[in-house]
Design a protein around this motif. Sequence first.
Motif, PDB file in Angstrom:
ATOM      1  N   ILE A   1      39.844  13.591  26.922  1.00 53.58           N
ATOM      2  CA  ILE A   1      40.197  14.791  27.686  1.00 53.58           C
ATOM      3  C   ILE A   1      39.531  15.997  27.034  1.00 53.58           C
ATOM      4  O   ILE A   1      39.615  16.187  25.812  1.00 53.58           O
ATOM      5  CB  ILE A   1      41.735  14.972  27.734  1.00 53.58           C
ATOM      6  CG1 ILE A   1      42.355  13.810  28.511  1.00 53.58           C
ATOM      7  CG2 ILE A   1      42.117  16.310  28.369  1.00 53.58           C
ATOM      8  CD1 ILE A   1      43.848  13.717  28.412  1.00 53.58           C
ATOM      9  N   ASP A   2      38.860  16.808  27.835  1.00 55.78           N
ATOM     10  CA  ASP A   2      38.205  18.017  27.332  1.00 55.78           C
ATOM     11  C   ASP A   2      39.210  19.158  27.241  1.00 55.78           C
ATOM     12  O   ASP A   2      40.089  19.312  28.095  1.00 55.78           O
ATOM     13  CB  ASP A   2      37.050  18.425  28.257  1.00 55.78           C
ATOM     14  CG  ASP A   2      35.925  17.406  28.255  1.00 55.78           C
ATOM     15  OD1 ASP A   2      35.675  16.816  27.181  1.00 55.78           O
ATOM     16  OD2 ASP A   2      35.320  17.186  29.320  1.00 55.78           O
ATOM     17  N   LEU A   3      39.035  19.986  26.206  1.00 58.50           N
ATOM     18  CA  LEU A   3      39.979  21.062  25.932  1.00 58.50           C
ATOM     19  C   LEU A   3      39.347  22.426  26.183  1.00 58.50           C
ATOM     20  O   LEU A   3      38.259  22.710  25.674  1.00 58.50           O
ATOM     21  CB  LEU A   3      40.417  20.946  24.468  1.00 58.50           C
ATOM     22  CG  LEU A   3      41.724  21.590  24.082  1.00 58.50           C
ATOM     23  CD1 LEU A   3      42.570  20.599  23.302  1.00 58.50           C
ATOM     24  CD2 LEU A   3      41.471  22.803  23.219  1.00 58.50           C
ATOM     25  N   GLU A   4      39.994  23.242  26.995  1.00 55.04           N
ATOM     26  CA  GLU A   4      39.500  24.580  27.333  1.00 55.04           C
ATOM     27  C   GLU A   4      40.499  25.609  26.803  1.00 55.04           C
ATOM     28  O   GLU A   4      41.651  25.658  27.233  1.00 55.04           O
ATOM     29  CB  GLU A   4      39.382  24.715  28.861  1.00 55.04           C
ATOM     30  CG  GLU A   4      38.816  26.026  29.351  1.00 55.04           C
ATOM     31  CD  GLU A   4      37.301  26.128  29.199  1.00 55.04           C
ATOM     32  OE1 GLU A   4      36.817  27.247  28.986  1.00 55.04           O
ATOM     33  OE2 GLU A   4      36.620  25.089  29.284  1.00 55.04           O
ATOM     34  N   ILE A   5      40.064  26.427  25.825  1.00 56.25           N
ATOM     35  CA  ILE A   5      40.951  27.450  25.255  1.00 56.25           C
ATOM     36  C   ILE A   5      40.874  28.727  26.095  1.00 56.25           C
ATOM     37  O   ILE A   5      39.787  29.244  26.373  1.00 56.25           O
ATOM     38  CB  ILE A   5      40.585  27.749  23.788  1.00 56.25           C
ATOM     39  CG1 ILE A   5      40.827  26.503  22.929  1.00 56.25           C
ATOM     40  CG2 ILE A   5      41.385  28.933  23.259  1.00 56.25           C
ATOM     41  CD1 ILE A   5      40.374  26.633  21.501  1.00 56.25           C
ATOM     42  N   ILE A   6      42.028  29.210  26.495  1.00 53.84           N
ATOM     43  CA  ILE A   6      42.120  30.398  27.355  1.00 53.84           C
ATOM     44  C   ILE A   6      43.046  31.406  26.694  1.00 53.84           C
ATOM     45  O   ILE A   6      44.187  31.078  26.342  1.00 53.84           O
ATOM     46  CB  ILE A   6      42.652  30.009  28.754  1.00 53.84           C
ATOM     47  CG1 ILE A   6      41.665  29.059  29.441  1.00 53.84           C
ATOM     48  CG2 ILE A   6      42.899  31.247  29.615  1.00 53.84           C
ATOM     49  CD1 ILE A   6      42.203  28.362  30.671  1.00 53.84           C
ATOM     50  N   LYS A   7      42.569  32.619  26.532  1.00 48.86           N
ATOM     51  CA  LYS A   7      43.370  33.670  25.880  1.00 48.86           C
ATOM     52  C   LYS A   7      44.269  34.336  26.914  1.00 48.86           C
ATOM     53  O   LYS A   7      43.818  34.742  27.979  1.00 48.86           O
ATOM     54  CB  LYS A   7      42.450  34.705  25.224  1.00 48.86           C
ATOM     55  CG  LYS A   7      43.126  35.512  24.129  1.00 48.86           C
ATOM     56  CD  LYS A   7      42.119  36.114  23.173  1.00 48.86           C
ATOM     57  CE  LYS A   7      42.816  36.696  21.959  1.00 48.86           C
ATOM     58  NZ  LYS A   7      41.891  37.217  20.951  1.00 48.86           N
ATOM     59  N   THR A   8      45.559  34.449  26.596  1.00 49.73           N
ATOM     60  CA  THR A   8      46.513  35.059  27.518  1.00 49.73           C
ATOM     61  C   THR A   8      46.812  36.496  27.095  1.00 49.73           C
ATOM     62  O   THR A   8      46.511  36.915  25.970  1.00 49.73           O
ATOM     63  CB  THR A   8      47.834  34.273  27.544  1.00 49.73           C
ATOM     64  OG1 THR A   8      48.505  34.438  26.285  1.00 49.73           O
ATOM     65  CG2 THR A   8      47.604  32.798  27.821  1.00 49.73           C
ATOM     66  N   LYS A   9      47.446  37.227  27.991  1.00 49.91           N
ATOM     67  CA  LYS A   9      47.821  38.618  27.702  1.00 49.91           C
ATOM     68  C   LYS A   9      48.720  38.687  26.472  1.00 49.91           C
ATOM     69  O   LYS A   9      48.590  39.562  25.623  1.00 49.91           O
ATOM     70  CB  LYS A   9      48.542  39.213  28.911  1.00 49.91           C
ATOM     71  CG  LYS A   9      48.896  40.687  28.754  1.00 49.91           C
ATOM     72  CD  LYS A   9      49.574  41.213  30.013  1.00 49.91           C
ATOM     73  CE  LYS A   9      49.971  42.680  29.829  1.00 49.91           C
ATOM     74  NZ  LYS A   9      50.691  43.208  31.015  1.00 49.91           N
ATOM     75  N   GLY A  10      49.654  37.727  26.358  1.00 50.62           N
ATOM     76  CA  GLY A  10      50.565  37.705  25.216  1.00 50.62           C
ATOM     77  C   GLY A  10      49.850  37.513  23.896  1.00 50.62           C
ATOM     78  O   GLY A  10      50.286  38.016  22.857  1.00 50.62           O
ATOM     79  N   ASP A  11      48.716  36.791  23.912  1.00 54.24           N
ATOM     80  CA  ASP A  11      47.948  36.584  22.686  1.00 54.24           C
ATOM     81  C   ASP A  11      47.212  37.853  22.264  1.00 54.24           C
ATOM     82  O   ASP A  11      46.942  38.066  21.090  1.00 54.24           O
ATOM     83  CB  ASP A  11      46.911  35.462  22.882  1.00 54.24           C
ATOM     84  CG  ASP A  11      47.560  34.125  23.150  1.00 54.24           C
ATOM     85  OD1 ASP A  11      48.505  33.793  22.419  1.00 54.24           O
ATOM     86  OD2 ASP A  11      47.144  33.436  24.089  1.00 54.24           O
ATOM     87  N   LYS A  12      46.872  38.690  23.264  1.00 54.27           N
ATOM     88  CA  LYS A  12      46.082  39.892  22.979  1.00 54.27           C
ATOM     89  C   LYS A  12      46.936  41.052  22.483  1.00 54.27           C
ATOM     90  O   LYS A  12      46.438  41.985  21.874  1.00 54.27           O
ATOM     91  CB  LYS A  12      45.318  40.312  24.247  1.00 54.27           C
ATOM     92  CG  LYS A  12      44.294  39.276  24.706  1.00 54.27           C
ATOM     93  CD  LYS A  12      43.747  39.612  26.085  1.00 54.27           C
ATOM     94  CE  LYS A  12      42.867  38.487  26.621  1.00 54.27           C
ATOM     95  NZ  LYS A  12      42.464  38.710  28.021  1.00 54.27           N
TER      96      LYS A  12
END
Length: 289
Positions: free
Chosen positions: A30-41
């Motif tokens: 399975i390929d992994l796609e990291i996505i930054k969320t508003k809460g992380d910023k």
Amino acid sequence: MIVGTRGSQLALAQTKQVCAWLEKITGEAIDLEIIKTKGDKITTSQLYNMDSKGLFTKELDIALLEEEVDFAVHSFKDLPTELNEDLEIAAVPKRESPNEVLISSKTWAELGPGSKLGTSSLRREAFCNHYEKEFELKPIRGNIETRIDKALNSDLDATIMAEAGLKRLNLTKYIKEVFPIDYITPPAGQGALAIITRKDSDKKEIIQKLNDHISMQEVLAEKMVLEELGVGCQWPIGAIARVNNKEFKLYSILLTKQGEILKKETQKGSIKDAVELGRRIGEHFQNYV
């Protein structure tokens, strides 16, 4: 398959575990796609002072809806009370511990008036006030290891965290005490993961193989208390469901920020009535908010 995840160490650990389970079933990577969320910023604000709806999930929802990823893995407690109408919770794997824990060089009893406790949780703040600890409460953000470091190696004396995250990152050696769930009641869904897919996804059937029925019903009941009440982080509220000897038991407590108990209630019944039990408690709490 492609999975979407936040980039924190905990999010990655949780997602990689889910991927390992799925790869065992499918035999495919399975390929992994990291996505930054508003809460992380956002690293400076108290979460309860903000519109927290979908704070850690919205960007992942968009990636799902636009078919950039096939599924997303979240901490269940981060889910908004209502999902996008085209998405659904395909599975909740077996739940990890829902308990809260103390991170400190001192015990809870040794932390006296004026001790500095780091927390950005209104619920944890309310419980500290309820037990008349007279702490100096300080905002704390950051990933798990950052918060542990601040609690042990800065001017802070302690912090309170979820046991599940520490277990998933093999950091339990830093736990000073584990709080009983009726002493500091956790937030709805703590310790559980939610695997989200599109409703029309052809991967849904495979992902559903990871579902643990009891864990799913526990967290859906807890979340229903919030949904019926119409609150997110704006009120200090704890909810925990457990199944013992086939009896489903849901306990929830509503406090003020100052630590006064507005209402606490336990509902018991069959697991098939789990969500209805959550609805009942939420309805009863409505007169207090």
